[in-house]
Design a protein around this motif. Structure first.
Motif, short mmCIF file in Angstrom:
data_model
loop_
_atom_site.label_atom_id
_atom_site.label_comp_id
_atom_site.label_asym_id
_atom_site.label_seq_id
_atom_site.Cartn_x
_atom_site.Cartn_y
_atom_site.Cartn_z
N GLU A 253 52.39 63.79 37.81
CA GLU A 253 51.16 64.55 37.60
C GLU A 253 50.08 63.98 38.51
N PRO A 254 49.57 64.78 39.44
CA PRO A 254 48.56 64.24 40.35
C PRO A 254 47.43 63.56 39.59
N GLY A 255 47.09 62.37 40.03
CA GLY A 255 46.03 61.62 39.39
C GLY A 255 46.54 60.56 38.43
N THR A 256 47.83 60.56 38.12
CA THR A 256 48.36 59.54 37.22
C THR A 256 48.95 58.40 38.02
N PHE A 257 48.64 57.18 37.61
CA PHE A 257 49.25 56.03 38.28
C PHE A 257 49.40 54.86 37.32
N LYS A 258 49.15 55.10 36.03
CA LYS A 258 49.18 53.99 35.07
C LYS A 258 50.59 53.46 34.87
N ASP A 259 51.62 54.30 35.00
CA ASP A 259 52.98 53.80 34.82
C ASP A 259 53.33 52.83 35.95
N ARG A 260 52.82 53.13 37.15
CA ARG A 260 53.03 52.22 38.27
C ARG A 260 52.43 50.85 37.94
N VAL A 261 51.24 50.85 37.34
CA VAL A 261 50.57 49.59 37.02
C VAL A 261 51.31 48.86 35.90
N ILE A 262 51.71 49.62 34.87
CA ILE A 262 52.44 48.98 33.75
C ILE A 262 53.74 48.36 34.28
N LEU A 263 54.45 49.10 35.13
CA LEU A 263 55.72 48.59 35.63
C LEU A 263 55.53 47.43 36.59
N THR A 264 54.38 47.38 37.26
CA THR A 264 54.11 46.24 38.15
C THR A 264 53.73 45.01 37.34
N GLU A 265 52.85 45.21 36.37
CA GLU A 265 52.29 44.05 35.67
C GLU A 265 53.05 43.70 34.39
N LYS A 266 53.62 44.68 33.73
CA LYS A 266 54.25 44.42 32.43
C LYS A 266 55.68 45.00 32.33
N PRO A 267 56.50 44.83 33.35
CA PRO A 267 57.83 45.46 33.26
C PRO A 267 58.65 44.91 32.10
N GLU A 268 58.45 43.60 31.80
CA GLU A 268 59.23 42.99 30.71
C GLU A 268 58.94 43.72 29.39
N LEU A 269 57.69 44.12 29.23
CA LEU A 269 57.29 44.79 27.99
C LEU A 269 57.98 46.16 27.88
N VAL A 270 58.05 46.87 29.02
CA VAL A 270 58.69 48.18 29.03
C VAL A 270 60.18 48.04 28.72
N PHE A 271 60.82 47.11 29.40
CA PHE A 271 62.26 46.93 29.17
C PHE A 271 62.53 46.46 27.74
N GLU A 272 61.65 45.62 27.21
CA GLU A 272 61.85 45.16 25.83
C GLU A 272 61.71 46.34 24.86
#
Lengths: 603, 188
Positions: A253-272
């Motif tokens: 979705e144009p304008g969204t980039f928060k998943d990029r930031v979460i995956l950069t800074e908190k990937p462990e949290l996503v995988f957990e």
């Protein structure tokens, strides 16, 4: 060449389900996927050549023609253009000596447009051979092209410092910045990775995990807002040989980039979070479907996964729970907005064109490989960990009654501090604008092109599923912007480019609407056009998926909230004008046959 | 039909633009009802009676075919100026039809193929491209009629069935509701 193609196919065990990986690897190795490659893949995978070709031609980053040793993909989304994309584009064309859509004669450089690459807070940005170049300027473009002419390799092309946060890590080495400007429970630094899995999971039943999620009332963070606990419960109950956990990281979705930031800074949290979900629904396989624009994170995320494997946070008998096995692999897309739609994503995961499926059955019953599957957004998984850690009840104190918890917003456009802000649901737009330093605001696009465009009259509204729903994209437009020309038209072009072409409504109607919009912008509009736009937009509701159903939203919402902009452009003295001009329309043929156009008066 | 009141012997005109005259054939397919038709209407400019120019104000203009050249556009505008009601009949008038198949091909390529490059071009040794002032000028693409002038009614089909044309005309002239049984609007 043949040997390498053979190797690539064998690397994926001749598995047709891994066609996307095979094609991506070939594209990256050879710069294109030629006829020979198609033939060989078809033979090895026991598919028809047409099946291979139709997958290739569906995706933006796959090509049957060479794309150049350096393939430059410049973002053409609205914020990029607001920050000078047209100048950057012209500089590239001048320096390289070709137009966009072309490759130099020597095959060294290719120039291509691409839709939003998730860098809205650092535009204009381009992807060159999987490296993201942000904040481009004409001077930088000249430097980059010069280095390419000298045949330098990609690492030498980058002379900027690396971005903030984890972007400097050796496995990332990216000039992308995370720009986290407000932290909440997801982005906070006070969680010890793995503590929920190790300390709590052994004492919790899968049902208890689902109960906590249900109690929290968290709804999907991707935008649609389906209750996450219900989804997990339905999937757990559904019968199948296997269950799957899919993380949707195809934020297109144009304008969204928060998943990029979460995956950069908190990937462990996503995988957990995916591990928790796997435990809850009884699955042993998770897949992160990551958009190709974020290919630069591949090595980094794979490192995180292998560290988690070493620490028994993934793999067999996780946290000592006997028989709880869970693995995660990363599946890349190849450039298709529609693949963010969950059933299209499933098709893509299976190596096919990303065309949405008919629903029902829903993925919780028949998803990946027709097995019960949950598909959740990156942010949902990350949040789930904090919910299980602190309890569903604790979570409900944040946000509002119908929208509990926090929401990570991607804010960009005309403001002083674009970036990622984690706020409680219920935040109102005025506060948001004050938070990011946005003054003299003409409009805010809430939820990206498929969302709504609102003006100052509605800035008192609050973010939440019952008022202004958003997957996180917030684009701010200052007074200096021409909303119809720069914003609405750009969004319509985006929907035209991204339609999968399956439904005739979505394949055709956005063209018709865009032509009408252009006609109005060009001063040829009449009053009837506005009624036509409104009525004809309804046809799109017949489309199969959300992309088609929302493809007219830029027009519908601007017509509703900024009707005066349209009306100011209409011709007052005419009832009918389709914009046809006889003199213009005969120019080309007359020039070709060498004659001077002559016209007859109409009696 | 929005024309509520009955017309006193209305005047009818027809033309074929970028079409194949198939729609006009379909008009003739009303068979013996053509005798009723001349009771109902008075014909003005039409290929059926070979009147070349409008001799008076016309009530109903029937347009077959879309616009592929300047002459089509001029005639269409001529009709719009002289007719109270315009009806597009058939695929070509409504959507461009077969002639519009060229719309995906640049006009220069079309002309080249027709007069120089095509496999059946034998005699044009000097590669002459027709450019006499008397000839209509080709448009950049083929346009449906409603993209050029306002069209009041559309009768689809390729060609529209004679019964559909008849029913529509009678309804328009008498002010009665139009009969649209399935048989006249099925196209398979």
């Amino acid at each position: 060449m043949e040997n390498t193609i053979t190797n690539i196919i064998e690397k994926y065990n001749n598995d047709p389900l891994r066609l996307m990986d095979i094609l991506i690897d070939i594209q990256e190795n050879f710069g294109f996927i030629g006829n020979d490659a198609v033939k060989e893949i078809a033979l090895a995978l026991n598919m028809s050549e047409v099946d291979v070709e139709q997958t290739i031609t569906f995706y933006h980053f796959l090509s049957t023609e060479p794309r150049g040793k350096y393939a430059i993909y410049l973002n053409n989304s609205v914020v990029s253009i607001m920050y000078g994309q047209k100048t950057i584009k012209a500089t590239f064309e001048k320096e390289v000596g070709i137009s966009f859509g072309q490759v130099t004669a020597d095959g060294s450089i290719g120039l291509f447009d691409t839709a939003c690459i998730g860098m809205n807070d650092q535009e204009p940005a381009a992807i060159i051979n999987n490296h993201v170049f942000t904040k481009l300027t004409p001077y930088r473009v000249r430097e980059i092209v010069k280095s390419m002419r000298q045949g330098k390799d990609m690492d030498e092309l980058i002379n900027e410092s690396y971005g903030d946060g984890k972007n400097h890590l050796p496995s990332l080495k990216s000039m992308v910045s995370s720009n986290i400007r407000r932290k909440g429970m997801v982005l906070s630094d006070n969680y010890v990775y793995g503590s929920v899995t190790k300390l709590m999971l052994p004492n919790l039943s899968p049902e208890a995990v689902i109960q906590e999620i249900k109690t929290s009332h968290i709804r999907g963070r991707g935008g649609a807002g389906f209750p996450t606990g219900l989804k997990w419960e339905f999937c757990r109950r559904a019968k199948g040989d296997n269950h799957f956990v899919i993380c949707n990281a195809d934020e297109g979705e144009p304008g969204t980039f928060k998943d990029r930031v979460i995956l950069t800074e908190k990937p462990e949290l996503v995988f957990e979070g995916m591990v928790l979900a796997g435990y809850a629904i009884g699955s042993d396989e998770g897949i992160l479907y990551l958009r190709y624009e974020y290919r630069y994170m591949k090595e980094y995320l794979e490192d995180v996964i292998s560290t988690m494997l070493k620490n028994n946070l993934l793999g067999s008998n996780i946290a000592g729970i006997d028989g709880f096995n869970f693995d995660i692999r990363i599946q890349f897309g190849a450039g298709a907005y529609v693949c963010g739609e969950e059933s299209a994503l499933l098709e893509s995961l299976e190596g096919k064109r990303g065309e949405p499926r008919d629903k029902p059955p829903f993925p919780v019953e028949k998803g990946y490989l027709n097995q019960p599957t949950i598909i959740n957004n990156v942010e949902t998984f990350a949040t789930a960990v904090r919910i299980v850690e602190n309890g569903g009840e604790w979570f409900t104190q944040f946000g509002t009654e119908d929208s509990t918890g926090t929401k990570i917003l991607s804010i960009s456009g005309d403001c002083l501090f674009p970036g990622v802000y984690e706020v409680n649901w219920g935040f109102n737009v005025n506060d948001m604008l004050d938070m990011v330093g946005a003054y003299d605001v003409q409009a805010v696009q809430v939820g990206g092109p498929s969302g709504t465009l609102i003006g100052p009259d509605e800035f008192h509204r609050t973010l939440g599923y019952s008022d202004l729903s958003t997957g996180g994209s917030m684009i701010i437009f200052g007074m200096q912007r021409n909303l119809l020309q720069d914003v609405v038209l750009n969004f319509m072009e985006f929907f035209i480019d991204e339609s999968c072409g399956s439904c005739s409504t979505c394949r055709n109607m956005p063209h018709v609407l865009k032509n009408k919009l252009e006609k109005i912008i060009n001063g040829k509009g009449v009053k009837g056009d506005l009624a036509d736009l409104k009525e004809w937009s309804k046809v799109l509701n017949a489309s199969r998926c959300g992309l088609g159903q929302t493809a007219a939203n830029p027009i519908i919402s601007s017509l509703k909230n900024f009707r005066h902009l349209y009306e100011n452009l209409l011709q007052r003295d005419k009832e009918f004008d389709q914009g046809f001009d006889l003199i213009t329309s005969v120019q080309r043929s007359c020039k070709y046959v060498k004659r001077v156009p002559k016209f007859h008066p109409i009696e | 039909m929005k024309e509520e009141q009955k017309m006193s012997k209305p005047i009818l005109a027809t033309t074929s633009l970028a079409g194949c005259f198939g729609c006009h054939m379909s008009i003739l397919d009303i068979d013996e009802r053509i005798l009723q038709l001349i009771e109902l209407v008075e014909f003005n400019k039409s290929p059926i009676n070979d009147i070349k120019t409008f001799t008076k104000a016309v009530d109903i203009g029937i347009i077959e075919g879309g616009c592929c050249n300047s002459e089509n556009v001029e005639i269409l505008k001529y009709f719009r100026k002289n007719c109270k009601i315009l009806i597009s009949i058939g695929e070509c008038a409504i959507m461009g039809g077969l002639p519009a198949l060229r719309n995906g091909i640049p006009i220069e390529e079309c002309i080249h193929e027709a007069y120089i490059g095509g496999p059946t071009v034998q005699l044009n040794k000097n590669h002459i491209l027709p450019n006499d002032d008397e000839l209509p000028m080709l448009l950049d693409r083929v346009y449906p009629c409603h993209e050029i002038v306002k069209i009041d009614y559309f009768l689809p089909g390729c060609p529209p069935q004679a019964d559909l044309i008849w029913n529509a005309l009678v309804a328009l002239i008498t002010g009665d509701p139009m009969k649209l049984p399935y048989e006249v609007i099925k196209f398979d």
